[in-house]
Design an enzyme around this catalytic site. Structure first.
Site, short mmCIF file in Angstrom:
data_model
loop_
_atom_site.label_atom_id
_atom_site.label_comp_id
_atom_site.label_asym_id
_atom_site.label_seq_id
_atom_site.Cartn_x
_atom_site.Cartn_y
_atom_site.Cartn_z
N PRO A 1 -80.35 -49.97 -93.62
CA PRO A 1 -80.18 -49.11 -92.45
C PRO A 1 -80.64 -49.72 -91.13
O PRO A 1 -80.65 -49.04 -90.11
CB PRO A 1 -81.05 -47.89 -92.80
CG PRO A 1 -82.15 -48.46 -93.62
CD PRO A 1 -81.53 -49.58 -94.42
N GLY A 2 -81.10 -50.98 -91.13
CA GLY A 2 -81.31 -51.66 -89.87
C GLY A 2 -82.74 -51.99 -89.49
O GLY A 2 -82.97 -52.55 -88.42
N GLY A 3 -83.71 -51.66 -90.33
CA GLY A 3 -85.09 -51.96 -89.99
C GLY A 3 -85.36 -53.45 -89.84
O GLY A 3 -85.94 -53.90 -88.84
N ASP B 1 -67.03 -55.90 -96.35
CA ASP B 1 -67.67 -56.40 -97.56
C ASP B 1 -68.40 -57.69 -97.19
O ASP B 1 -67.80 -58.60 -96.59
CB ASP B 1 -66.61 -56.66 -98.62
CG ASP B 1 -67.19 -57.12 -99.95
OD1 ASP B 1 -68.01 -58.05 -99.95
OD2 ASP B 1 -66.82 -56.54 -100.99
N ASP C 1 -80.21 -59.02 -97.66
CA ASP C 1 -81.04 -57.94 -98.18
C ASP C 1 -80.16 -57.17 -99.15
O ASP C 1 -79.55 -56.16 -98.80
CB ASP C 1 -81.52 -57.07 -97.02
CG ASP C 1 -82.55 -56.04 -97.45
OD1 ASP C 1 -83.00 -56.09 -98.62
OD2 ASP C 1 -82.90 -55.18 -96.63
N CYS D 1 -85.52 -55.23 -102.86
CA CYS D 1 -86.62 -54.29 -103.01
C CYS D 1 -86.72 -53.91 -104.48
O CYS D 1 -86.62 -52.75 -104.86
CB CYS D 1 -86.42 -53.07 -102.13
SG CYS D 1 -87.91 -52.05 -102.04
#
Length: 456
Positions: free
Chosen positions: A266-268, A314, A332, A385
């Site tokens: 989401p851009g962090g 993609d 990521d 993660c």
């Protein structure tokens, strides 16, 4: 709306949405709290009830099965969620027993009627007669194996217990398994980041031990701090901060470098890279296949005065279209999320070993495509993660075999230590790789895996 009763109702409705509609508690709960108009104390209760119940769901289901004399899977889902919420209050909070029982009965009555509410009343009164230690003993005695005992007692699926043990054993630390499982069931402290070059850590904040960007403030809602800074101070796990900085600070940055965040939502991490690019004269591009998540990336970048184009492709195609182009690429990768079970506890109940083959294939293809998009000497950071060896060491080893001598590893553990300018307990991997693995129980971060590869 206000009061403990409304907090319980918000928690119950969130649990129902998580189990009925695959909602994400971390996205739904804040909106539900706002709609309900809960004050700070009641919002805190709703949060504790929701996350505590989700984290301990496996243990509570085992207790409910004993008390109800039937498997939890045979109980109506709406009734089961009321029972889980009641058991959490009885065994893991200071809520008075009569309030925990009566309010859970009322939730069940409102959801499914008087008859099932009587069943909830009977089961919870049975649970309330014994203390948490006695219930945990019964649960442990019902296990059929050592791994099942750990899974029931610490509320993790058995396959996750085994995956964590293997990942810890890869560092020679299998004896830390119970500490890790316990850490997954503890509420994480809110960690914030000051975007480098754009914001300073507040004077009254406590710096985190490892990330030069990280800090924690006292209790209360961090939203006011975020708004006052224009988003240049933001909530971000310290492990995520270190993952982004591992790429930007692995080697000195040359003016004019081109960077790509390949799976940016989401851009962090994108925002951290954008701030780093701005400070050092680099250019950053971002890509995110999901339009909704791409929108979140654009929002995350609003605080950084740097033009960052965000494409919606993609990632494999996006990288293949730009061979030999970039100096640094962040991958990521989509993963099981087993490293963030403190913050997203429902993930442990949604994922299964059957998810891994498709995920690891995608991860490998993304990493391969990213290497192809690097110029000679360029660096890719492969981040998950998740500590699962199949998603981490396995993917990197396979991609390195494909590329042979055209790719070399950079010691991610040394890079992280240099970024942190502190002693981190990052033991060497027994497979000889240079991967860095962060852990909730050891570093108070998500279980973030960081690998750095250079194209020769």
């Amino acid at each position: 709306m206000s009061g403990a009763r409304d907090s319980r109702r918000v928690a119950y409705e969130t649990l129902r949405a998580v189990h009925e509609s695959d909602a994400y508690a971390n996205l739904l709960l804040p909106r539900s709290i706002e709609r309900a108009g809960l004050d700070t104390a009641d919002a805190g209760l709703a949060t504790e009830l929701t996350y505590g119940t989700l984290r301990r769901q496996g243990t509570y289901d085992a207790i409910i099965a004993i008390a109800a004399e039937r498997p939890a899977a045979e109980i109506d889902p709406a009734v089961l969620d009321a029972l889980r919420l009641g058991v959490h209050q009885l065994l893991s909070t200071r809520v008075a027993s009569h309030a925990a029982v009566n309010e859970s009965v009322e939730l069940a009555r409102a959801a499914v009627g008087r008859g099932p509410a009587g069943f909830v009343n009977a089961v919870l009164r049975r649970v309330s007669r014994d203390n948490p230690g006695e219930w945990m003993t019964r649960v442990a005695e019902g296990a059929r194996s050592g791994d099942e005992r750990l899974g029931l007692v610490f509320s993790h699926p058995v396959w996750v217990v085994r995956a964590f043990r293997r990942a810890l054993a890869a560092e020679g630390r299998a004896d830390e398994l119970e500490a890790l499982l316990m850490a997954d069931n503890a509420a994480p402290r809110v960690t914030m980041a000051a975007l480098p070059g754009l914001a300073e850590i507040p004077e009254d904040a406590r710096r985190t031990p490892f990330s030069p960007l990280g800090f924690r403030v006292g209790g209360g809602d961090p939203d006011a701090t975020i708004r006052a800074s224009g988003g240049r101070l933001r909530v971000q796990d310290e492990g995520s901060q270190l993952a982004a900085l591992a790429l930007s600070r692995a080697t000195p940055i040359r003016d004019g470098e081109r960077w790509l965040d390949l799976c940016a939502g989401p851009g962090g991490k994108t925002a951290v890279l954008a701030a780093e690019a701005l400070a050092h004269g680099a250019r950053l591009e971002a890509n995110e296949i999901s339009p909704a998540r791409a929108g979140l990336v654009r929002q995350a970048l609003e605080a950084v005065p740097l033009e960052v184009p965000v494409s919606e492709q993609d990632g494999r195609m996006r990288a293949d279209e730009a061979p030999g182009t970039y100096d640094r690429i962040l991958v990521d990768a989509p993963c099981t999320g087993l490293g963030a079970l403190r913050r997203r506890p429902e993930a442990r109940w949604r994922k299964s070993p059957a998810d891994l083959p498709e995920l690891t294939q995608l991860q490998g293809e993304l990493l391969t495509a990213a290497i192809g998009a690097l110029r000679p000497g360029g660096i890719v950071a492969y981040i998950t993660c998740s500590p699962h060896l199949g998603e981490t060491a396995g993917v990197v080893a396979e991609v390195r075999r494909e590329w042979g001598e055209a790719v070399e590893a950079i010691d991610a553990r040394a890079v992280i230590a240099a970024v942190a300018d502190a002693e981190l307990d990052l033991p060497a991997q027994t497979d000889g790789s240079d991967r860095a693995q962060l852990w909730p129980h050891r570093h108070n971060t998500d279980a973030m895996s960081i690998s750095l590869l250079r194209r020769v």
